[in-house]
Scaffold this active site. Structure first.
Site, mmCIF file in Angstrom:
data_model
loop_
_atom_site.group_PDB
_atom_site.id
_atom_site.type_symbol
_atom_site.label_atom_id
_atom_site.label_comp_id
_atom_site.label_asym_id
_atom_site.label_seq_id
_atom_site.Cartn_x
_atom_site.Cartn_y
_atom_site.Cartn_z
ATOM 1 N N GLY A 46 0.546 -1.162 0.053
ATOM 2 C CA GLY A 46 -0.212 -0.041 0.309
ATOM 3 C C GLY A 46 0.788 1.386 -0.143
ATOM 4 N N ASP A 102 0.805 3.613 4.481
ATOM 5 C CA ASP A 102 -0.287 4.074 3.754
ATOM 6 C C ASP A 102 -1.385 4.537 4.784
ATOM 7 O OD1 ASP A 102 -0.881 1.417 4.501
ATOM 8 O OD2 ASP A 102 -1.629 1.195 2.382
ATOM 9 N N ASP A 105 -5.035 2.120 10.822
ATOM 10 C CA ASP A 105 -6.369 1.977 11.012
ATOM 11 C C ASP A 105 -6.607 1.717 12.609
ATOM 12 O OD1 ASP A 105 -9.075 0.746 11.203
ATOM 13 O OD2 ASP A 105 -8.848 0.496 9.028
ATOM 14 N N LYS A 133 -7.269 6.722 10.768
ATOM 15 C CA LYS A 133 -8.446 6.823 11.125
ATOM 16 C C LYS A 133 -8.638 6.673 12.593
ATOM 17 C CE LYS A 133 -9.968 3.649 7.523
ATOM 18 N NZ LYS A 133 -10.650 2.202 7.325
ATOM 19 N N ARG A 167 -5.843 0.135 -6.335
ATOM 20 C CA ARG A 167 -4.384 1.032 -6.150
ATOM 21 C C ARG A 167 -4.335 2.056 -6.958
ATOM 22 N NH1 ARG A 167 -2.010 -2.201 -1.942
ATOM 23 N NH2 ARG A 167 -2.245 -4.342 -2.245
#
Length: 177
Positions: A46, A102, A105, A133, A167
């Site tokens: 990512g 990237d 979370d 996040k 992506r």
């Protein structure tokens, strides 16, 4: 763009905002690590787009390396149980290390990476995350450089995937529910 755009929802971060923020982050990193022996560690797959763009804007000399990790869990949620698929080639002892992620979370995978890399005795160990996040965070982690805070939606584009697709989008979007 991908042949099947039905899964692409609301744009969370447009391409121009990504480009501008990556330049700002690169300027801060260049200033903070001037004269230091910096190794950027990209977390595959990512972070490839973010790392590439970030590097192009750095005004300092850096080395790059990559790690690939898999966290067990469903397609859209991490369990925090992590396995290293590709380890570093470089020795990071006594070097300044910046993990380039990237997205952060829950923070569980990053927490594992930080512990693992700290055990290799780098001079310093910091994190640069394009996206975080805050609502999903399960562990308290210091993220020195942050691109954007996004809502608790599954993000795709600019390196982020769903089933290895999307992506290549030039922006970050929410996956349609």
């Amino acid at each position: 763009m991908t042949g099947d755009d039905t899964a692409i929802g609301e744009i969370l971060v447009p391409a121009d905002a990504l480009a501008a923020r990556v330049e700002e982050l690169a300027a801060a990193i260049s200033r903070d690590y001037a004269g230091k022996d910096l190794v950027l560690i990209g977390v595959l797959k990512g972070a490839v787009f973010f790392l590439s763009d970030l590097m192009r804007h750095l005004e300092i000399s850096v080395e790059i390396d990559f790690m690939a990790v898999a966290s067990y869990g469903s397609a859209t949620k991490s369990s925090g149980v992590v396995r290293i698929l590709k380890d570093l080639d470089a020795v990071i002892e006594d070097r300044d290390v910046l993990i380039v992620e990237d997205i952060v979370d829950s923070g569980l995978t990053l927490q594992y990476l930080l512990r693992n890399l700290a055990g290799r005795n780098p001079r310093s160990l910091e994190v640069c995350a394009l996206l975080i996040k805050p609502e999903r965070r399960k562990v308290d982690l210091r993220t020195r450089y942050v691109g954007f805070e996004i809502p608790n939606r599954f993000a795709i584009g600019y390196g982020l995937d769903y089933g290895e697709r999307y992506r290549n989008l030039p922006y970050v979007a929410a996956l349609k529910e």
